[in-house]
Design an enzyme around this catalytic site. Structure first.
Site, short mmCIF file in Angstrom:
data_model
loop_
_atom_site.label_atom_id
_atom_site.label_comp_id
_atom_site.label_asym_id
_atom_site.label_seq_id
_atom_site.Cartn_x
_atom_site.Cartn_y
_atom_site.Cartn_z
CB CYS A 45 -9.01 -2.81 -7.26
SG CYS A 45 -8.06 -1.38 -7.80
CG HIS B 127 17.61 2.97 -14.15
ND1 HIS B 127 16.96 4.11 -14.55
CD2 HIS B 127 18.16 2.43 -15.27
CE1 HIS B 127 17.10 4.26 -15.85
NE2 HIS B 127 17.83 3.26 -16.31
CG HIS C 157 14.10 2.78 -16.47
ND1 HIS C 157 13.97 3.89 -17.29
CD2 HIS C 157 14.92 1.93 -17.15
CE1 HIS C 157 14.68 3.72 -18.38
NE2 HIS C 157 15.27 2.53 -18.33
CB THR D 245 -9.28 1.96 -11.41
OG1 THR D 245 -8.98 2.09 -10.00
CG2 THR D 245 -10.73 2.38 -11.66
CG ASP E 89 -11.60 -4.58 -5.26
OD1 ASP E 89 -11.53 -5.20 -6.35
OD2 ASP E 89 -11.86 -3.36 -5.19
C1 RB5 Z 1 -14.65 -0.71 -6.12
O1 RB5 Z 1 -15.90 -0.26 -6.52
C2 RB5 Z 1 -13.57 0.15 -6.75
O2 RB5 Z 1 -13.58 1.42 -6.18
C3 RB5 Z 1 -12.22 -0.49 -6.56
O3 RB5 Z 1 -12.22 -1.76 -7.16
C4 RB5 Z 1 -11.02 0.22 -7.17
O4 RB5 Z 1 -11.24 0.55 -8.49
C5 RB5 Z 1 -10.47 1.33 -6.39
O5 RB5 Z 1 -9.49 1.98 -6.76
#
Ligand code: RB5
Length: 145
Positions: free
Chosen positions: A65, A133, A98, A67, A8
């Protein structure tokens, strides 16, 4: 390997950096977007990469993204996808050895490009161990219904 990349807006810059590195390692890379830092919705790109991997068009998918969390949740909705978020090399290695993970998610707001490169290197170069596994991964597949 043929690798699908997706992000993203939050992962856009890291995707560019990792794409160049993957190509320098000799991988064939398809960048499935996003193509700018304009705000977009991560499930759209997790779907593109996840469907490509599940269809066998790619041997591996990498999603970035902020996180890594949203990408992981979204990609795991697709049958045939085993997506993990890994921000350390041990988890990255074990997710291949695994869990036979076929999609790796990273958080560009969690780790820097240097660690992301190491994680991707370990993840792509670790083989699934099979054996006991395989039985467990088969059970994961059966949970898909
Ligand atoms: C975008 O602001 C953020 O929510 C996205 O990049 C991601 O971290 C979502 O899990």
């Amino acid at each position: 390997m043929k690798v699908a990349l997706g992000s993203d807006h939050a992962g856009f810059a890291m995707k560019g950096a990792l794409g160049a590195i993957l190509e320098s390692w000799g991988h064939e890379v398809d960048d499935l977007g996003a193509y700018s830092e304009e705000s977009v919705d991560y499930p759209d790109f997790a779907a593109k990469v996840g469907r490509g991997v599940a269809a066998g068009d790619y041997e591996a998918g990498i999603l970035i993204c902020g996180t890594g969390l949203g990408m992981t949740i979204a990609a795991n909705k697709i049958k045939g996808v085993r997506a993990v978020v890994a921000h350390d090399t041990f988890s990255a290695r074990m997710s291949r050895a695994h869990n036979n993970a076929n999609v790796l998610a990273l958080g560009a707001r969690v780790i820097g490009e240097g660690l992301a490169e190491e994680i991707v290197k370990v993840w792509l170069s670790t083989e699934f161990e099979g054996g006991r596994h395989q039985r467990r991964v088969d059970k994961l597949t059966r949970l898909e219904g």
